[in-house]
Design a protein around this motif. Structure first.
Motif, short mmCIF file in Angstrom:
data_model
loop_
_atom_site.label_atom_id
_atom_site.label_comp_id
_atom_site.label_asym_id
_atom_site.label_seq_id
_atom_site.Cartn_x
_atom_site.Cartn_y
_atom_site.Cartn_z
N ASN A 228 7.49 -10.84 11.20
CA ASN A 228 6.94 -9.92 12.17
C ASN A 228 5.90 -9.03 11.49
O ASN A 228 6.16 -7.87 11.20
N PRO A 229 4.71 -9.55 11.23
CA PRO A 229 3.72 -8.73 10.52
C PRO A 229 3.22 -7.58 11.39
O PRO A 229 3.03 -7.74 12.60
N PRO A 230 3.02 -6.43 10.82
CA PRO A 230 2.63 -5.26 11.63
C PRO A 230 1.19 -5.32 12.14
O PRO A 230 0.86 -4.64 13.08
N PHE A 231 0.32 -6.14 11.54
CA PHE A 231 -1.07 -6.15 11.98
C PHE A 231 -1.25 -6.90 13.30
O PHE A 231 -2.31 -6.82 13.91
N ASN A 232 -0.24 -7.64 13.77
CA ASN A 232 -0.36 -8.34 15.05
C ASN A 232 -0.01 -7.45 16.23
O ASN A 232 -0.25 -7.83 17.37
N LYS A 233 0.51 -6.30 16.00
CA LYS A 233 0.91 -5.43 17.08
C LYS A 233 -0.28 -4.61 17.56
O LYS A 233 -1.09 -4.15 16.77
N THR A 234 -0.34 -4.44 18.85
CA THR A 234 -1.42 -3.62 19.39
C THR A 234 -1.00 -2.16 19.39
O THR A 234 0.14 -1.83 19.74
N PRO A 235 -1.89 -1.28 19.00
CA PRO A 235 -1.51 0.13 18.97
C PRO A 235 -1.40 0.69 20.38
O PRO A 235 -2.24 0.42 21.25
N THR A 236 -0.37 1.43 20.61
CA THR A 236 -0.18 2.05 21.91
C THR A 236 -0.44 3.54 21.79
O THR A 236 -0.02 4.19 20.83
#
Length: 55
Positions: A35-43
């Motif tokens: 679950n790499p953190p760079f794939n998450k979109t910032p909310t």
């Protein structure tokens, strides 16, 4: 005082650090995180000021 004799403890420390640095650390760093953190979109959260009841 045997605690001040570094003869056996220095060898144990050196061996453990070499084992960690040369064997264990490259194996741990080769894993790919699931679950790499760079794939998450910032909310962005909308903040509203608090209305104080006593003012």
């Amino acid at each position: 005082m045997p605690q001040l004799n570094p003869n056996p403890w220095f060898f144990i420390m050196l061996t453990s650090w070499l084992t960690f640095s040369l064997i264990i650390q490259p194996k741990l760093l080769s894993f790919i995180p699931t679950n790499p953190p760079f794939n998450k979109t910032p909310t962005t959260t909308k903040t509203t000021p608090w209305t104080w009841p006593w003012t």
